[in-house]
Design a protein around this motif. Structure first.
Motif, PDB file in Angstrom:
ATOM      1  N   LEU A 168       0.859  -1.182   0.000  1.00  0.00           N
ATOM      2  CA  LEU A 168       0.000   0.000   0.000  1.00  0.00           C
ATOM      3  C   LEU A 168       0.894   1.231   0.000  1.00  0.00           C
ATOM      4  CD1 LEU A 168      -2.859   1.339   0.340  1.00  0.00           C
ATOM      5  CD2 LEU A 168      -2.429   1.291   2.804  1.00  0.00           C
ATOM      6  N   MET A 169       0.475   2.266  -0.735  1.00  0.00           N
ATOM      7  CA  MET A 169       1.205   3.531  -0.707  1.00  0.00           C
ATOM      8  C   MET A 169       0.219   4.660  -0.425  1.00  0.00           C
ATOM      9  SD  MET A 169       2.206   6.541  -2.290  1.00  0.00           S
ATOM     10  CE  MET A 169       2.009   6.455  -4.068  1.00  0.00           C
ATOM     11  N   ILE A 170       0.562   5.494   0.551  1.00  0.00           N
ATOM     12  CA  ILE A 170      -0.256   6.653   0.917  1.00  0.00           C
ATOM     13  C   ILE A 170       0.548   7.918   0.655  1.00  0.00           C
ATOM     14  CG2 ILE A 170      -1.478   7.829   2.783  1.00  0.00           C
ATOM     15  CD1 ILE A 170      -1.738   5.109   4.194  1.00  0.00           C
ATOM     16  N   PHE A 171       0.004   8.808  -0.162  1.00  0.00           N
ATOM     17  CA  PHE A 171       0.601  10.125  -0.337  1.00  0.00           C
ATOM     18  C   PHE A 171      -0.089  11.051   0.649  1.00  0.00           C
ATOM     19  CE2 PHE A 171       0.785  14.374  -2.305  1.00  0.00           C
ATOM     20  CZ  PHE A 171       2.154  14.512  -2.451  1.00  0.00           C
ATOM     21  N   ALA A 172       0.679  11.559   1.624  1.00  0.00           N
ATOM     22  CA  ALA A 172       0.105  12.318   2.728  1.00  0.00           C
ATOM     23  C   ALA A 172       0.770  13.686   2.771  1.00  0.00           C
ATOM     24  CB  ALA A 172       0.307  11.573   4.043  1.00  0.00           C
ATOM     25  N   SER A 173       0.114  14.681   2.200  1.00  0.00           N
ATOM     26  CA  SER A 173       0.771  15.965   1.986  1.00  0.00           C
ATOM     27  C   SER A 173      -0.248  17.093   1.930  1.00  0.00           C
ATOM     28  CB  SER A 173       1.561  15.920   0.673  1.00  0.00           C
ATOM     29  OG  SER A 173       2.183  17.155   0.401  1.00  0.00           O
ATOM     30  N   ILE A 177       0.147   9.430  -9.222  1.00  0.00           N
ATOM     31  CA  ILE A 177       1.274   9.971  -9.975  1.00  0.00           C
ATOM     32  C   ILE A 177       2.586   9.512  -9.358  1.00  0.00           C
ATOM     33  CG2 ILE A 177       2.345  12.099 -10.811  1.00  0.00           C
ATOM     34  CD1 ILE A 177      -0.434  13.426 -10.554  1.00  0.00           C
ATOM     35  N   VAL A 178       2.650   9.523  -8.020  1.00  0.00           N
ATOM     36  CA  VAL A 178       3.844   9.033  -7.323  1.00  0.00           C
ATOM     37  C   VAL A 178       4.060   7.562  -7.625  1.00  0.00           C
ATOM     38  CG1 VAL A 178       4.904   8.628  -5.071  1.00  0.00           C
ATOM     39  CG2 VAL A 178       3.641  10.755  -5.479  1.00  0.00           C
ATOM     40  N   ALA A 179       2.998   6.768  -7.541  1.00  0.00           N
ATOM     41  CA  ALA A 179       3.106   5.323  -7.772  1.00  0.00           C
ATOM     42  C   ALA A 179       3.590   5.031  -9.188  1.00  0.00           C
ATOM     43  CB  ALA A 179       1.764   4.651  -7.517  1.00  0.00           C
ATOM     44  N   ALA A 180       3.067   5.774 -10.169  1.00  0.00           N
ATOM     45  CA  ALA A 180       3.492   5.566 -11.556  1.00  0.00           C
ATOM     46  C   ALA A 180       4.976   5.865 -11.708  1.00  0.00           C
ATOM     47  CB  ALA A 180       2.664   6.440 -12.494  1.00  0.00           C
ATOM     48  N   LYS A 181       5.454   6.923 -11.082  1.00  0.00           N
ATOM     49  CA  LYS A 181       6.862   7.293 -11.193  1.00  0.00           C
ATOM     50  C   LYS A 181       7.764   6.310 -10.465  1.00  0.00           C
ATOM     51  CE  LYS A 181       5.955  12.230 -11.859  1.00  0.00           C
ATOM     52  NZ  LYS A 181       6.036  13.601 -11.318  1.00  0.00           N
ATOM     53  N   LEU A 182       7.244   5.688  -9.403  1.00  0.00           N
ATOM     54  CA  LEU A 182       8.031   4.696  -8.652  1.00  0.00           C
ATOM     55  C   LEU A 182       7.901   3.296  -9.236  1.00  0.00           C
ATOM     56  CD1 LEU A 182       7.324   5.758  -4.947  1.00  0.00           C
ATOM     57  CD2 LEU A 182       9.520   5.917  -6.152  1.00  0.00           C
ATOM     58  N   GLY A 183       6.948   3.097 -10.141  1.00  0.00           N
ATOM     59  CA  GLY A 183       6.717   1.772 -10.710  1.00  0.00           C
ATOM     60  C   GLY A 183       5.975   0.843  -9.781  1.00  0.00           C
ATOM     61  N   LEU A 184       5.150   1.388  -8.891  1.00  0.00           N
ATOM     62  CA  LEU A 184       4.383   0.567  -7.948  1.00  0.00           C
ATOM     63  C   LEU A 184       3.058   0.142  -8.576  1.00  0.00           C
ATOM     64  CD1 LEU A 184       4.856   2.614  -4.639  1.00  0.00           C
ATOM     65  CD2 LEU A 184       6.166   0.616  -5.413  1.00  0.00           C
ATOM     66  N   SER A 185       2.566  -1.029  -8.184  1.00  0.00           N
ATOM     67  CA  SER A 185       1.276  -1.510  -8.684  1.00  0.00           C
ATOM     68  C   SER A 185       0.310  -1.831  -7.551  1.00  0.00           C
ATOM     69  CB  SER A 185       1.481  -2.763  -9.545  1.00  0.00           C
ATOM     70  OG  SER A 185       2.146  -3.776  -8.798  1.00  0.00           O
ATOM     71  N   CYS A 186       0.623  -1.386  -6.330  1.00  0.00           N
ATOM     72  CA  CYS A 186      -0.229  -1.644  -5.171  1.00  0.00           C
ATOM     73  C   CYS A 186      -1.343  -0.600  -5.085  1.00  0.00           C
ATOM     74  CB  CYS A 186       0.607  -1.618  -3.901  1.00  0.00           C
ATOM     75  SG  CYS A 186       1.453  -0.045  -3.613  1.00  0.00           S
ATOM     76  N   PRO A 187      -2.336  -0.808  -4.213  1.00  0.00           N
ATOM     77  CA  PRO A 187      -3.352   0.226  -3.998  1.00  0.00           C
ATOM     78  C   PRO A 187      -2.716   1.509  -3.467  1.00  0.00           C
ATOM     79  CG  PRO A 187      -4.038  -1.869  -3.031  1.00  0.00           C
ATOM     80  CD  PRO A 187      -2.608  -2.023  -3.417  1.00  0.00           C
ATOM     81  N   VAL A 188      -3.324   2.647  -3.788  1.00  0.00           N
ATOM     82  CA  VAL A 188      -2.798   3.936  -3.345  1.00  0.00           C
ATOM     83  C   VAL A 188      -3.965   4.876  -3.046  1.00  0.00           C
ATOM     84  CG1 VAL A 188      -0.739   3.661  -4.779  1.00  0.00           C
ATOM     85  CG2 VAL A 188      -2.659   5.023  -5.630  1.00  0.00           C
ATOM     86  N   PHE A 189      -3.716   5.869  -2.195  1.00  0.00           N
ATOM     87  CA  PHE A 189      -4.668   6.963  -1.995  1.00  0.00           C
ATOM     88  C   PHE A 189      -3.970   8.114  -1.289  1.00  0.00           C
ATOM     89  CE2 PHE A 189      -5.410   3.947   1.544  1.00  0.00           C
ATOM     90  CZ  PHE A 189      -5.204   4.761   2.658  1.00  0.00           C
ATOM     91  N   ASP A 190      -4.652   9.265  -1.252  1.00  0.00           N
ATOM     92  CA  ASP A 190      -4.118  10.462  -0.606  1.00  0.00           C
ATOM     93  C   ASP A 190      -4.715  10.646   0.789  1.00  0.00           C
ATOM     94  OD1 ASP A 190      -2.764  11.009  -2.940  1.00  0.00           O
ATOM     95  OD2 ASP A 190      -3.735  12.939  -3.327  1.00  0.00           O
ATOM     96  N   VAL A 191      -3.931  11.242   1.677  1.00  0.00           N
ATOM     97  CA  VAL A 191      -4.399  11.736   2.974  1.00  0.00           C
ATOM     98  C   VAL A 191      -3.965  13.190   3.058  1.00  0.00           C
ATOM     99  CG1 VAL A 191      -4.041  11.641   5.470  1.00  0.00           C
ATOM    100  CG2 VAL A 191      -4.405   9.531   4.183  1.00  0.00           C
ATOM    101  N   LYS A 192      -4.870  14.079   3.427  1.00  0.00           N
ATOM    102  CA  LYS A 192      -4.557  15.511   3.411  1.00  0.00           C
ATOM    103  C   LYS A 192      -5.071  16.174   4.679  1.00  0.00           C
ATOM    104  CE  LYS A 192      -5.120  19.550   0.351  1.00  0.00           C
ATOM    105  NZ  LYS A 192      -3.704  19.708  -0.032  1.00  0.00           N
ATOM    106  N   ASN A 193      -4.164  16.772   5.454  1.00  0.00           N
ATOM    107  CA  ASN A 193      -4.553  17.514   6.645  1.00  0.00           C
ATOM    108  C   ASN A 193      -3.465  18.526   6.994  1.00  0.00           C
ATOM    109  OD1 ASN A 193      -6.005  18.397   8.854  1.00  0.00           O
ATOM    110  ND2 ASN A 193      -5.262  16.778  10.202  1.00  0.00           N
ATOM    111  N   ALA A 194      -3.207  19.441   6.050  1.00  0.00           N
ATOM    112  CA  ALA A 194      -2.223  20.510   6.258  1.00  0.00           C
ATOM    113  C   ALA A 194      -0.892  19.911   6.730  1.00  0.00           C
ATOM    114  CB  ALA A 194      -2.768  21.557   7.217  1.00  0.00           C
ATOM    115  N   CYS A 195      -0.260  20.546   7.717  1.00  0.00           N
ATOM    116  CA  CYS A 195       1.067  20.107   8.150  1.00  0.00           C
ATOM    117  C   CYS A 195       1.050  18.810   8.950  1.00  0.00           C
ATOM    118  CB  CYS A 195       1.756  21.206   8.961  1.00  0.00           C
ATOM    119  SG  CYS A 195       2.145  22.670   7.968  1.00  0.00           S
ATOM    120  N   ASN A 196      -0.142  18.332   9.304  1.00  0.00           N
ATOM    121  CA  ASN A 196      -0.251  17.032   9.982  1.00  0.00           C
ATOM    122  C   ASN A 196      -0.523  15.894   9.007  1.00  0.00           C
ATOM    123  OD1 ASN A 196       0.331  17.598  12.647  1.00  0.00           O
ATOM    124  ND2 ASN A 196      -1.773  18.129  13.176  1.00  0.00           N
ATOM    125  N   SER A 197      -0.435  16.169   7.715  1.00  0.00           N
ATOM    126  CA  SER A 197      -0.797  15.150   6.726  1.00  0.00           C
ATOM    127  C   SER A 197      -0.001  13.863   6.891  1.00  0.00           C
ATOM    128  CB  SER A 197      -0.604  15.699   5.309  1.00  0.00           C
ATOM    129  OG  SER A 197      -1.486  16.758   5.046  1.00  0.00           O
TER     130      SER A 197
END
Length: 317
Positions: free
Chosen positions: A71-76, A89-109
């Motif tokens: 699993l990959m989480i982009f948290a930003s 976009i991150v997963a494509a650039k890293l060549g990952l094929s696992c599930p992915v999603f974003d988490v967003k909460n300002a500086c606590n992301s």
């Protein structure tokens, strides 16, 4: 079983902008010379190149870590675009094929991303998770200032720094043993980047950071230090039990105030702000990466974010 922070990596863009140059770049109303460093203690900050996106900074940090994740989480706080999730976009650039999603909460992301990763690991849904961030707040700095009032309203932007960070969270016998989060969402309007969403979809003037540092400080003080002090009470620990106490850093005066209020010894802090600025959600992993600790040591992560939110996480490394 627990979830452990097993690896950390950070990336700082090569270009560095000192506070004097920041002031020289401001057009229109001219701020008093030296005010940025005098008010914040920040000497310099990092700036991504024009062709680097938020995803690129995350990739630069994450590519040094072992890619075997499910699993990959982009948290930003930053993102490449409104749609799709920057995680793809991150997963494509890293060549990952696992599930992915974003988490967003300002500086606590990123701290919240680790929280989510831990929960999914403890539930048995995943075993090894990459949580990464790429922060590009330099794209939202207001360089043309109308008057003193607009400079004050835009001041938070002059403290921010571009950075990437990545952590691996995986199942282990030791790891995160305490976490707590709180929010006062009635204070959301104190610091904003309004543009790009449904409220201001195409307003150029809304594409810059706005904030009131005094009101933000007051909002954090109103919530109080209990969330951090309760972590010690409930675990029976003191700050001396931790090799590193990583605290989100926005200005040196506020860092000193918070450390004094909480009683954090200076030798437990990793002070990154003067030479790296406010790296948003990359701040806590940057301090862990630069701090002095060994396997088995305890670390504390103290998060502060716009919105506003606070979080604390205690872990055995």
């Amino acid at each position: 079983m627990k979830a452990r922070i097993s690896d950390i990596s950070t990336y700082l863009p090569e270009r560095v902008l000192d506070s004097a140059e920041v002031e020289r770049r401001i057009e229109g109303w001219r701020p008093p010379r030296g005010i940025v460093e005098r008010m914040t203690g920040i000497r310099r900050r990092h700036v991504a190149s024009d062709d680097q996106q938020a995803s690129d900074l995350a990739v630069e940090a994450a590519k040094t870590l072992a890619p075997d994740v499910d699993l990959m989480i982009f948290a930003s706080a930053s993102q490449d675009m409104v749609e799709p999730a920057t995680a793809h976009i991150v997963a494509a650039k890293l060549g990952l094929s696992c599930p992915v999603f974003d988490v967003k909460n300002a500086c606590n992301s990123l701290l919240n991303g680790v929280q989510v990763a831990e929960a999914l690991i403890l539930s048995g849904a995943h075993r090894r998770v990459l949580v990464c961030t790429g922060e590009t707040p330099s794209r939202a700095i207001r360089w043309r200032v109308r008057d003193r009032a607009q400079f004050v309203d835009s001041f938070a932007g002059y403290t921010l720094s571009d950075a990437g960070a990545a952590v691996i969270i995986e199942r282990a016998e030791r790891g995160i043993f305490y976490r707590d989060f709180s929010a006062d969402s009635t204070a959301w309007s104190i610091g904003t980047l309004p543009g790009g969403g449904s409220a201001h979809p195409r307003d150029p003037d809304s594409s810059y950071f706005r904030g009131d540092g005094r009101r933000l400080k007051e909002a954090f003080e109103l919530i109080g230090p209990d969330i951090f002090l309760n972590a010690l009470k409930r675990t029976g620990l003191t700050w001396d039990d931790f090799a590193v106490v990583a605290v989100h850093q926005v200005a040196m005066p506020y860092l000193h105030f918070l450390a004094d209020t909480l009683g954090i010894p200076q030798d437990r802090l990793v002070v990154t702000l003067p030479d790296h600025g406010n790296c948003a959600s990359a701040t806590l992993p940057l301090q862990l990466a630069r701090g002095t600790w060994s396997r088995g040591d305890k670390v504390a992560l103290l998060g502060l974010g716009g919105g506003i939110s606070m979080g604390v996480m205690l872990a055995e490394m």
